[in-house]
Design a protein around this motif. Structure first.
Motif, short mmCIF file in Angstrom:
data_model
loop_
_atom_site.label_atom_id
_atom_site.label_comp_id
_atom_site.label_asym_id
_atom_site.label_seq_id
_atom_site.Cartn_x
_atom_site.Cartn_y
_atom_site.Cartn_z
N SER A 165 0.87 -1.18 0.00
CA SER A 165 0.00 0.00 0.00
C SER A 165 0.90 1.22 0.00
O SER A 165 1.94 1.24 0.63
CB SER A 165 -0.91 -0.01 1.23
OG SER A 165 -0.14 0.03 2.40
N ALA A 214 0.80 6.80 3.33
CA ALA A 214 -0.40 7.53 3.73
C ALA A 214 -0.28 8.98 3.29
O ALA A 214 0.79 9.57 3.32
CB ALA A 214 -0.56 7.44 5.24
N GLU A 223 -3.52 15.09 5.45
CA GLU A 223 -4.50 16.10 5.07
C GLU A 223 -3.79 17.33 4.50
O GLU A 223 -4.27 17.94 3.55
CB GLU A 223 -5.37 16.49 6.27
CG GLU A 223 -6.48 17.46 5.93
CD GLU A 223 -7.53 16.90 4.98
OE1 GLU A 223 -8.19 17.70 4.32
OE2 GLU A 223 -7.69 15.67 4.91
N ARG A 271 -9.54 13.20 -2.89
CA ARG A 271 -9.67 12.31 -1.71
C ARG A 271 -10.27 10.97 -2.12
O ARG A 271 -9.79 9.91 -1.72
CB ARG A 271 -10.51 12.96 -0.63
CG ARG A 271 -10.69 12.07 0.60
CD ARG A 271 -11.64 12.67 1.61
NE ARG A 271 -11.14 13.91 2.16
CZ ARG A 271 -10.22 14.00 3.12
NH1 ARG A 271 -9.65 12.92 3.59
NH2 ARG A 271 -9.85 15.18 3.58
N ALA A 272 -11.31 11.00 -2.94
CA ALA A 272 -11.96 9.77 -3.38
C ALA A 272 -11.01 8.91 -4.19
O ALA A 272 -10.98 7.69 -4.05
CB ALA A 272 -13.22 10.10 -4.18
N ILE A 303 -7.73 8.85 -3.95
CA ILE A 303 -6.72 8.27 -3.05
C ILE A 303 -7.32 7.11 -2.26
O ILE A 303 -6.68 6.07 -2.12
CB ILE A 303 -6.17 9.36 -2.11
CG1 ILE A 303 -5.30 10.34 -2.92
CG2 ILE A 303 -5.38 8.75 -0.96
CD1 ILE A 303 -4.89 11.57 -2.16
N GLU A 304 -8.54 7.29 -1.76
CA GLU A 304 -9.18 6.21 -0.99
C GLU A 304 -9.46 5.00 -1.87
O GLU A 304 -9.34 3.87 -1.42
CB GLU A 304 -10.46 6.73 -0.34
CG GLU A 304 -10.17 7.71 0.79
CD GLU A 304 -11.41 8.36 1.35
OE1 GLU A 304 -12.53 8.10 0.84
OE2 GLU A 304 -11.26 9.13 2.31
N LYS A 305 -9.81 5.24 -3.12
CA LYS A 305 -10.06 4.13 -4.06
C LYS A 305 -8.78 3.33 -4.30
O LYS A 305 -8.81 2.12 -4.37
CB LYS A 305 -10.60 4.68 -5.38
CG LYS A 305 -10.96 3.62 -6.38
CD LYS A 305 -11.51 4.22 -7.63
CE LYS A 305 -11.82 3.14 -8.64
NZ LYS A 305 -12.29 3.71 -9.91
N LYS A 350 -6.37 2.93 -2.25
CA LYS A 350 -6.02 2.18 -1.03
C LYS A 350 -6.83 0.89 -0.92
O LYS A 350 -6.39 -0.06 -0.29
CB LYS A 350 -6.26 3.03 0.22
CG LYS A 350 -5.23 4.13 0.38
CD LYS A 350 -5.51 4.89 1.65
CE LYS A 350 -4.52 6.02 1.82
NZ LYS A 350 -4.79 6.77 3.06
N ALA A 351 -8.04 0.89 -1.49
CA ALA A 351 -8.93 -0.27 -1.35
C ALA A 351 -8.46 -1.44 -2.19
O ALA A 351 -7.66 -1.46 -2.99
CB ALA A 351 -10.34 0.11 -1.76
#
Length: 63
Positions: free
Chosen positions: A12, A15, A18, A55-56, A58-60, A62-63
């Motif tokens: 992964s 991180a 923010e 943000r979306a 980056i979160e996608k 990570k999944a």
């Protein structure tokens, strides 16, 4: 040749803080301002959308 015996899971990425997310959003917004896609009147809403999209993304990832 030696075979790498590491885990088969994909690493992964680091991180994203923010602060870094805000800096990236600002840079994208500045580029849009430079090319005339964002005006001062539309900046607040456009920045929120840019920030949410990054943000979306980056979160996608990570999944």
């Amino acid at each position: 040749m030696a075979k790498n015996d590491s885990n088969d899971t994909a690493p992964s990425g680091p991180a994203v803080s923010e602060e870094n997310l805000l800096k990236l959003s600002k840079e994208v917004a500045v580029k849009f301002i430079e090319v005339g896609r964002i005006t001062p009147a539309s900046f607040p809403e456009d920045f929120k959308r840019i920030h949410a999209a990054i943000r979306a993304g980056i979160e996608k990832d990570k999944a």
